[in-house]
Motif scaffolding. Structure first.
Motif, PDB file in Angstrom:
ATOM      1  N   GLN A 198     -13.548  39.059  -2.236  1.00  0.00           N
ATOM      2  CA  GLN A 198     -12.101  39.600  -1.859  1.00  0.00           C
ATOM      3  C   GLN A 198     -12.711  40.906  -3.044  1.00  0.00           C
ATOM      4  OE1 GLN A 198      -9.563  36.481  -2.722  1.00  0.00           O
ATOM      5  NE2 GLN A 198      -9.560  35.737  -0.401  1.00  0.00           N
ATOM      6  N   SER A 199     -13.664  40.393  -3.234  1.00  0.00           N
ATOM      7  CA  SER A 199     -13.393  42.524  -5.009  1.00  0.00           C
ATOM      8  C   SER A 199     -14.215  42.449  -4.958  1.00  0.00           C
ATOM      9  CB  SER A 199     -12.118  42.127  -5.470  1.00  0.00           C
ATOM     10  OG  SER A 199     -12.263  42.833  -6.724  1.00  0.00           O
ATOM     11  N   ARG A 200     -14.567  43.499  -5.703  1.00  0.00           N
ATOM     12  CA  ARG A 200     -16.331  44.148  -6.084  1.00  0.00           C
ATOM     13  C   ARG A 200     -15.595  44.806  -7.512  1.00  0.00           C
ATOM     14  NH1 ARG A 200     -18.455  43.232  -1.220  1.00  0.00           N
ATOM     15  NH2 ARG A 200     -19.816  41.548  -0.690  1.00  0.00           N
ATOM     16  N   ALA A 201     -16.135  44.644  -8.220  1.00  0.00           N
ATOM     17  CA  ALA A 201     -16.235  45.794  -8.895  1.00  0.00           C
ATOM     18  C   ALA A 201     -17.040  47.250  -9.279  1.00  0.00           C
ATOM     19  CB  ALA A 201     -16.925  45.151 -10.782  1.00  0.00           C
ATOM     20  N   SER A 202     -16.731  47.901  -9.958  1.00  0.00           N
ATOM     21  CA  SER A 202     -17.021  49.205  -9.665  1.00  0.00           C
ATOM     22  C   SER A 202     -18.698  49.506  -9.705  1.00  0.00           C
ATOM     23  CB  SER A 202     -16.119  50.736 -10.824  1.00  0.00           C
ATOM     24  OG  SER A 202     -16.671  50.701 -12.392  1.00  0.00           O
ATOM     25  N   TRP A 203     -19.145  50.626  -8.256  1.00  0.00           N
ATOM     26  CA  TRP A 203     -19.986  50.741  -9.083  1.00  0.00           C
ATOM     27  C   TRP A 203     -21.110  50.146 -10.619  1.00  0.00           C
ATOM     28  CZ3 TRP A 203     -23.519  54.726 -11.495  1.00  0.00           C
ATOM     29  CH2 TRP A 203     -23.537  56.231 -10.990  1.00  0.00           C
ATOM     30  N   PRO A 204     -20.519  51.213 -11.588  1.00  0.00           N
ATOM     31  CA  PRO A 204     -21.485  50.831 -12.211  1.00  0.00           C
ATOM     32  C   PRO A 204     -21.049  49.983 -13.472  1.00  0.00           C
ATOM     33  CG  PRO A 204     -19.508  53.007 -12.394  1.00  0.00           C
ATOM     34  CD  PRO A 204     -19.322  52.042 -10.924  1.00  0.00           C
ATOM     35  N   VAL A 205     -20.020  49.107 -12.783  1.00  0.00           N
ATOM     36  CA  VAL A 205     -20.171  47.614 -13.850  1.00  0.00           C
ATOM     37  C   VAL A 205     -20.958  47.126 -12.741  1.00  0.00           C
ATOM     38  CG1 VAL A 205     -18.879  45.705 -13.644  1.00  0.00           C
ATOM     39  CG2 VAL A 205     -17.477  47.898 -14.485  1.00  0.00           C
ATOM     40  N   MET A 206     -20.726  46.957 -11.424  1.00  0.00           N
ATOM     41  CA  MET A 206     -22.496  46.078 -10.676  1.00  0.00           C
ATOM     42  C   MET A 206     -23.999  46.588 -11.185  1.00  0.00           C
ATOM     43  SD  MET A 206     -20.669  44.486  -9.439  1.00  0.00           S
ATOM     44  CE  MET A 206     -21.848  43.572  -8.020  1.00  0.00           C
ATOM     45  N   VAL A 207     -23.444  47.960 -11.194  1.00  0.00           N
ATOM     46  CA  VAL A 207     -25.474  48.136 -11.515  1.00  0.00           C
ATOM     47  C   VAL A 207     -25.531  47.843 -12.949  1.00  0.00           C
ATOM     48  CG1 VAL A 207     -26.771  50.437 -12.557  1.00  0.00           C
ATOM     49  CG2 VAL A 207     -25.202  50.671 -10.535  1.00  0.00           C
ATOM     50  N   MET A 208     -24.733  47.959 -14.391  1.00  0.00           N
ATOM     51  CA  MET A 208     -24.843  47.613 -15.654  1.00  0.00           C
ATOM     52  C   MET A 208     -24.828  45.795 -15.809  1.00  0.00           C
ATOM     53  SD  MET A 208     -25.551  49.669 -17.258  1.00  0.00           S
ATOM     54  CE  MET A 208     -25.855  49.387 -18.789  1.00  0.00           C
ATOM     55  N   THR A 209     -24.533  45.127 -15.121  1.00  0.00           N
ATOM     56  CA  THR A 209     -24.302  43.734 -15.080  1.00  0.00           C
ATOM     57  C   THR A 209     -25.935  43.388 -14.541  1.00  0.00           C
ATOM     58  OG1 THR A 209     -22.127  43.149 -14.392  1.00  0.00           O
ATOM     59  CG2 THR A 209     -23.926  41.316 -13.705  1.00  0.00           C
ATOM     60  N   VAL A 210     -26.225  43.970 -12.594  1.00  0.00           N
ATOM     61  CA  VAL A 210     -27.320  44.000 -12.723  1.00  0.00           C
ATOM     62  C   VAL A 210     -28.669  43.766 -13.634  1.00  0.00           C
ATOM     63  CG1 VAL A 210     -29.091  44.307 -11.197  1.00  0.00           C
ATOM     64  CG2 VAL A 210     -26.768  44.130  -9.792  1.00  0.00           C
ATOM     65  N   LEU A 211     -28.435  45.592 -14.214  1.00  0.00           N
ATOM     66  CA  LEU A 211     -29.719  45.707 -14.795  1.00  0.00           C
ATOM     67  C   LEU A 211     -29.299  44.498 -16.741  1.00  0.00           C
ATOM     68  CD1 LEU A 211     -29.267  49.849 -15.784  1.00  0.00           C
ATOM     69  CD2 LEU A 211     -31.267  48.597 -14.738  1.00  0.00           C
ATOM     70  N   ALA A 212     -28.505  44.175 -17.278  1.00  0.00           N
ATOM     71  CA  ALA A 212     -28.420  43.123 -18.161  1.00  0.00           C
ATOM     72  C   ALA A 212     -29.124  41.837 -17.415  1.00  0.00           C
ATOM     73  CB  ALA A 212     -27.152  43.318 -18.658  1.00  0.00           C
ATOM     74  N   VAL A 213     -28.995  41.417 -16.696  1.00  0.00           N
ATOM     75  CA  VAL A 213     -29.095  39.914 -15.912  1.00  0.00           C
ATOM     76  C   VAL A 213     -30.932  40.166 -16.108  1.00  0.00           C
ATOM     77  CG1 VAL A 213     -29.326  38.833 -13.966  1.00  0.00           C
ATOM     78  CG2 VAL A 213     -27.696  39.193 -15.292  1.00  0.00           C
ATOM     79  N   LEU A 214     -31.427  40.942 -15.243  1.00  0.00           N
ATOM     80  CA  LEU A 214     -32.613  41.424 -14.763  1.00  0.00           C
ATOM     81  C   LEU A 214     -33.371  41.778 -16.526  1.00  0.00           C
ATOM     82  CD1 LEU A 214     -32.585  43.816 -11.939  1.00  0.00           C
ATOM     83  CD2 LEU A 214     -33.240  41.717 -12.269  1.00  0.00           C
ATOM     84  N   THR A 215     -33.146  42.161 -17.354  1.00  0.00           N
ATOM     85  CA  THR A 215     -33.238  42.412 -18.408  1.00  0.00           C
ATOM     86  C   THR A 215     -33.716  41.265 -19.314  1.00  0.00           C
ATOM     87  OG1 THR A 215     -32.470  45.289 -18.653  1.00  0.00           O
ATOM     88  CG2 THR A 215     -32.958  43.409 -20.541  1.00  0.00           C
ATOM     89  N   GLY A 216     -32.524  40.557 -19.006  1.00  0.00           N
ATOM     90  CA  GLY A 216     -32.379  38.872 -19.339  1.00  0.00           C
ATOM     91  C   GLY A 216     -33.301  37.921 -19.174  1.00  0.00           C
ATOM     92  N   LEU A 217     -34.056  38.168 -17.696  1.00  0.00           N
ATOM     93  CA  LEU A 217     -34.740  37.777 -17.680  1.00  0.00           C
ATOM     94  C   LEU A 217     -36.132  37.276 -17.421  1.00  0.00           C
ATOM     95  CD1 LEU A 217     -33.094  36.728 -13.660  1.00  0.00           C
ATOM     96  CD2 LEU A 217     -33.160  35.644 -15.510  1.00  0.00           C
ATOM     97  N   TRP A 218     -36.446  38.979 -17.962  1.00  0.00           N
ATOM     98  CA  TRP A 218     -37.613  39.609 -18.098  1.00  0.00           C
ATOM     99  C   TRP A 218     -38.287  39.882 -19.429  1.00  0.00           C
ATOM    100  CZ3 TRP A 218     -39.057  44.455 -20.922  1.00  0.00           C
ATOM    101  CH2 TRP A 218     -40.073  44.432 -20.540  1.00  0.00           C
ATOM    102  N   LEU A 219     -37.724  39.918 -20.245  1.00  0.00           N
ATOM    103  CA  LEU A 219     -37.803  39.426 -21.754  1.00  0.00           C
ATOM    104  C   LEU A 219     -38.243  38.767 -22.099  1.00  0.00           C
ATOM    105  CD1 LEU A 219     -35.285  41.520 -23.795  1.00  0.00           C
ATOM    106  CD2 LEU A 219     -36.951  41.660 -23.501  1.00  0.00           C
TER     107      LEU A 219
END
Length: 168
Positions: free
Chosen positions: A99-120
């Motif tokens: 029903q609601s999405r965060a702003s694009w900077p919050v979404m981008v940072m979330t995706v980057l953080a998750v991907l970095t955490g999975l990749w490391l």
């Protein structure tokens, strides 16, 4: 490494029981220096401190010997994405991502953080950082835990909004 023996000995005499005994012996000596109670209390202080010192000294040595027999290894896994889940869950009254999405900077940072955490843990940097790759069977559990967390948070959030007619 345990503290030096003389520091342990000094620490053995630093406790409330010994302080009371020393105070009583001082008061008794002040009233009557020839009182045999002064000697008895002084002996009690000496024995009490020595017993405590001996027990702690020996147990410290035994603990050190046991530590030498055990190798300590630890793998800590911070669930990738779990740190960002609370941000998305509590930022709105609505259901996040549906029903609601965060702003694009919050979404981008979330995706980057998750991907970095999975990749490391799988990256060439992993050994120097002390990371260990987790088995593939871990990731379905991770998804399940995150979904359960999001569901429970949404249930509690809905109850809170109905109960108090407001959200943060």
């Amino acid at each position: 490494m345990p503290p030096r023996w003389y520091l342990q000995l000094a620490k053995a005499y630093w406790n409330p029981f010994i302080a009371v005994l020393v105070f009583l012996a001082t008061v008794m000596y002040w009233q009557d220096p020839a009182d045999p109670g002064v000697v008895i209390l002084s002996v009690m202080v000496g024995i009490s401190g020595l017993l405590r010192f001996w027990q702690e000294f020996r147990s410290g040595r035994a603990a050190d010997a046991l530590k030498k027999l055990v190798t300590t290894t630890c793998a800590v896994q911070r669930r990738a994405g779990s740190g960002s889940a609370p941000v998305h869950m509590i930022r709105t009254r609505k259901i996040p991502f549906i029903q609601s999405r965060a702003s694009w900077p919050v979404m981008v940072m979330t995706v980057l953080a998750v991907l970095t955490g999975l990749w490391l843990p799988f990256s060439p940097l992993a050994p120097s950082l002390g990371f260990v790759a987790l088995p593939a069977s871990y990731f379905p559990w991770l998804i399940g835990v995150l979904l359960a967390y999001c569901t429970l948070t949404q249930i509690v959030k809905t109850w809170y909004i109905r109960r108090f007619n407001t959200w943060l």
